[in-house]
Design an enzyme around this catalytic site. Sequence first.
Site, PDB file in Angstrom:
ATOM      1  N   LYS A  49       0.832  -1.215   0.000  1.00 16.85           N
ATOM      2  CA  LYS A  49       0.000   0.000   0.000  1.00 16.85           C
ATOM      3  C   LYS A  49       0.867   1.266   0.000  1.00 16.85           C
ATOM      4  O   LYS A  49       0.622   2.179  -0.775  1.00 16.85           O
ATOM      5  CB  LYS A  49      -0.927   0.021   1.220  1.00 16.85           C
ATOM      6  N   ARG A  58     -10.271   0.217   8.290  1.00 16.40           N
ATOM      7  CA  ARG A  58      -9.939  -1.190   8.522  1.00 16.40           C
ATOM      8  C   ARG A  58     -11.148  -2.005   8.949  1.00 16.40           C
ATOM      9  O   ARG A  58     -11.050  -3.218   9.083  1.00 16.40           O
ATOM     10  CB  ARG A  58      -8.840  -1.295   9.576  1.00 16.40           C
ATOM     11  N   ARG A  84      11.244  -6.319   5.978  1.00 20.99           N
ATOM     12  CA  ARG A  84      11.130  -4.894   6.296  1.00 20.99           C
ATOM     13  C   ARG A  84      11.599  -4.638   7.726  1.00 20.99           C
ATOM     14  O   ARG A  84      12.276  -3.652   8.007  1.00 20.99           O
ATOM     15  CB  ARG A  84       9.688  -4.422   6.107  1.00 20.99           C
ATOM     16  N   ARG A 114      -1.304  -9.352  13.484  1.00 21.28           N
ATOM     17  CA  ARG A 114      -1.831  -8.322  12.578  1.00 21.28           C
ATOM     18  C   ARG A 114      -2.575  -8.950  11.401  1.00 21.28           C
ATOM     19  O   ARG A 114      -3.612  -8.445  10.977  1.00 21.28           O
ATOM     20  CB  ARG A 114      -0.692  -7.424  12.076  1.00 21.28           C
ATOM     21  N   ARG A 152      11.715  -1.733  12.502  1.00 19.37           N
ATOM     22  CA  ARG A 152      10.387  -1.520  13.071  1.00 19.37           C
ATOM     23  C   ARG A 152      10.069  -2.616  14.059  1.00 19.37           C
ATOM     24  O   ARG A 152      10.098  -3.797  13.731  1.00 19.37           O
ATOM     25  CB  ARG A 152       9.324  -1.497  11.954  1.00 19.37           C
TER      26      ARG A 152
END
Length: 191
Positions: free
Chosen positions: A14, A91, A130, A147, A136
């Site tokens: 996204k 969401r 990532r 998630r 992160r």
Amino acid sequence: MLNIVMFGAPGSGKGTQSEVLIKTYGLFHISTGDVLRDHIKRGTDLGKTAKEYIDKGQLIPDELMVDILASVVDDNKEAAQNGVIFDGFPRTIPQAEALDAMLEKRGTKLNGVIGLDVPEDILIARLLNRGKETGRSDDNLETITSRLEVYNNQTSPLKEFYAKKGILHMIEGTGGPEAVFELVKKAIESM
């Protein structure tokens, strides 16, 4: 004015596709993740509250997210004159309804939803990678699994919601960024 929702599971691309849309169409980008991470980094009350939810892999309460987005839109009217990309929001169906109401109050509407479809094993690999590259804290296997579970249970029903409205454009998100963008561009041109 072109208002678009970028829809897809965590790691579906996204953000990558949003960056190209911004350059191509001059749209204002609102990433709920970026907005929340900024508040967390600055240690605001909102950031502290949001961090508690994010660390558990849970969604931020709807009312809180809608208020945040409304203030971002209102504070950036000039930047958003060509339209807005909503990345990571809505969401849930209640959030989608709240977004429609928020846009309507401002004399505009959602033109389309770009859905990026990526198999779960590829999503997990992308997010773990990532996490290694960016550091992160929420890109670890336990949080990723949580998630994705939240996405499948709570966010996935949005496909049907937007399909019924006739504004959902599902796109295979497994190719390279350029190939995926060509599909995104075709969807936008049909809006």
